[in-house]
Design a protein around this motif. Sequence first.
Motif, mmCIF file in Angstrom:
data_model
loop_
_atom_site.group_PDB
_atom_site.id
_atom_site.type_symbol
_atom_site.label_atom_id
_atom_site.label_comp_id
_atom_site.label_asym_id
_atom_site.label_seq_id
_atom_site.Cartn_x
_atom_site.Cartn_y
_atom_site.Cartn_z
ATOM 1 N N LEU A 1 57.038 13.737 39.911
ATOM 2 C CA LEU A 1 56.891 12.877 38.738
ATOM 3 C C LEU A 1 58.205 12.790 37.954
ATOM 4 C CD1 LEU A 1 53.307 13.902 37.572
ATOM 5 C CD2 LEU A 1 53.983 11.797 38.758
ATOM 6 N N SER A 2 58.957 13.875 37.887
ATOM 7 C CA SER A 2 60.270 13.855 37.223
ATOM 8 C C SER A 2 61.240 12.942 37.972
ATOM 9 C CB SER A 2 60.863 15.262 37.144
ATOM 10 O OG SER A 2 60.106 16.050 36.294
ATOM 11 N N THR A 3 61.230 13.017 39.293
ATOM 12 C CA THR A 3 62.099 12.156 40.104
ATOM 13 C C THR A 3 61.737 10.693 39.906
ATOM 14 O OG1 THR A 3 62.370 13.902 41.757
ATOM 15 C CG2 THR A 3 62.865 11.651 42.461
ATOM 16 N N PHE A 4 60.455 10.391 39.928
ATOM 17 C CA PHE A 4 60.010 9.018 39.697
ATOM 18 C C PHE A 4 60.498 8.518 38.337
ATOM 19 C CE2 PHE A 4 56.027 8.480 42.591
ATOM 20 C CZ PHE A 4 56.820 8.674 43.714
ATOM 21 N N GLU A 5 60.331 9.335 37.321
ATOM 22 C CA GLU A 5 60.750 8.935 35.977
ATOM 23 C C GLU A 5 62.258 8.686 35.929
ATOM 24 O OE1 GLU A 5 60.423 10.420 31.344
ATOM 25 O OE2 GLU A 5 59.133 11.322 32.865
ATOM 26 N N ARG A 6 63.053 9.554 36.526
ATOM 27 C CA ARG A 6 64.514 9.367 36.574
ATOM 28 C C ARG A 6 64.886 8.066 37.266
ATOM 29 N NH1 ARG A 6 64.698 14.669 38.124
ATOM 30 N NH2 ARG A 6 65.154 14.123 40.285
ATOM 31 N N LEU B 1 49.014 6.027 40.075
ATOM 32 C CA LEU B 1 48.881 4.611 39.738
ATOM 33 C C LEU B 1 50.228 4.152 39.195
ATOM 34 C CD1 LEU B 1 47.082 2.091 39.330
ATOM 35 C CD2 LEU B 1 46.570 2.984 37.042
ATOM 36 N N TYR B 2 50.781 3.117 39.814
ATOM 37 C CA TYR B 2 52.065 2.584 39.364
ATOM 38 C C TYR B 2 52.105 1.083 39.666
ATOM 39 C CZ TYR B 2 53.350 2.636 44.287
ATOM 40 O OH TYR B 2 53.383 2.413 45.641
ATOM 41 N N LYS B 3 53.046 0.403 39.043
ATOM 42 C CA LYS B 3 53.224 -1.033 39.290
ATOM 43 C C LYS B 3 54.068 -1.196 40.544
ATOM 44 C CE LYS B 3 52.961 -2.397 34.467
ATOM 45 N NZ LYS B 3 53.677 -3.003 33.352
ATOM 46 N N CYS C 1 54.541 6.128 36.323
ATOM 47 C CA CYS C 1 53.218 6.193 36.923
ATOM 48 C C CYS C 1 52.378 7.223 36.182
ATOM 49 C CB CYS C 1 53.323 6.568 38.402
ATOM 50 S SG CYS C 1 54.108 8.157 38.693
ATOM 51 N N ILE C 2 51.098 7.186 36.494
ATOM 52 C CA ILE C 2 50.187 8.206 35.969
ATOM 53 C C ILE C 2 49.448 8.827 37.148
ATOM 54 C CG2 ILE C 2 49.915 7.185 33.680
ATOM 55 C CD1 ILE C 2 47.239 6.060 34.586
#
Length: 142
Positions: free
Chosen positions: A99-104, A135-137, A109-110
Amino acid sequence: MLRNVVSEKEINSMKKEAKILIELVKHGLTDKILPEDAENLTTEEITNITKYAGEQGLLPFLQFYPVFLKKENNSKLFQKILSLIYIDQLQMAEMKELLSTFEREGIYCISLKGSKTKSLYPSSELRTMGDLDLLYKPEQTK
């Protein structure tokens, strides 16, 4: 002629043991007190409940009840529970890193289902997890 593979006695026995397992789970989520029905379990009943708990992903709940951890009842259960706790901790660390990698990378997402509900349990290993639902766009990943 079809033969009965499981006797009626075995079906009734499993129903009783399934009910006891439900009570164990309920008490595992609240007061962790061994239900009255489970105070005088036979070795066979303990074995059957342990097997059924494993099939249903509920083994971690048995850690609260010493009767299931006694060597004469189930010598491998303690090791299985430790393994599930270890796997849970690995999954939680991997999920946090992912989740940290995705955010960077700008992918917001949730987490859903198991990964989200784990925090509602008294101990996260009680909610076993086989995958991570996010869940993500989709347009964020193009």
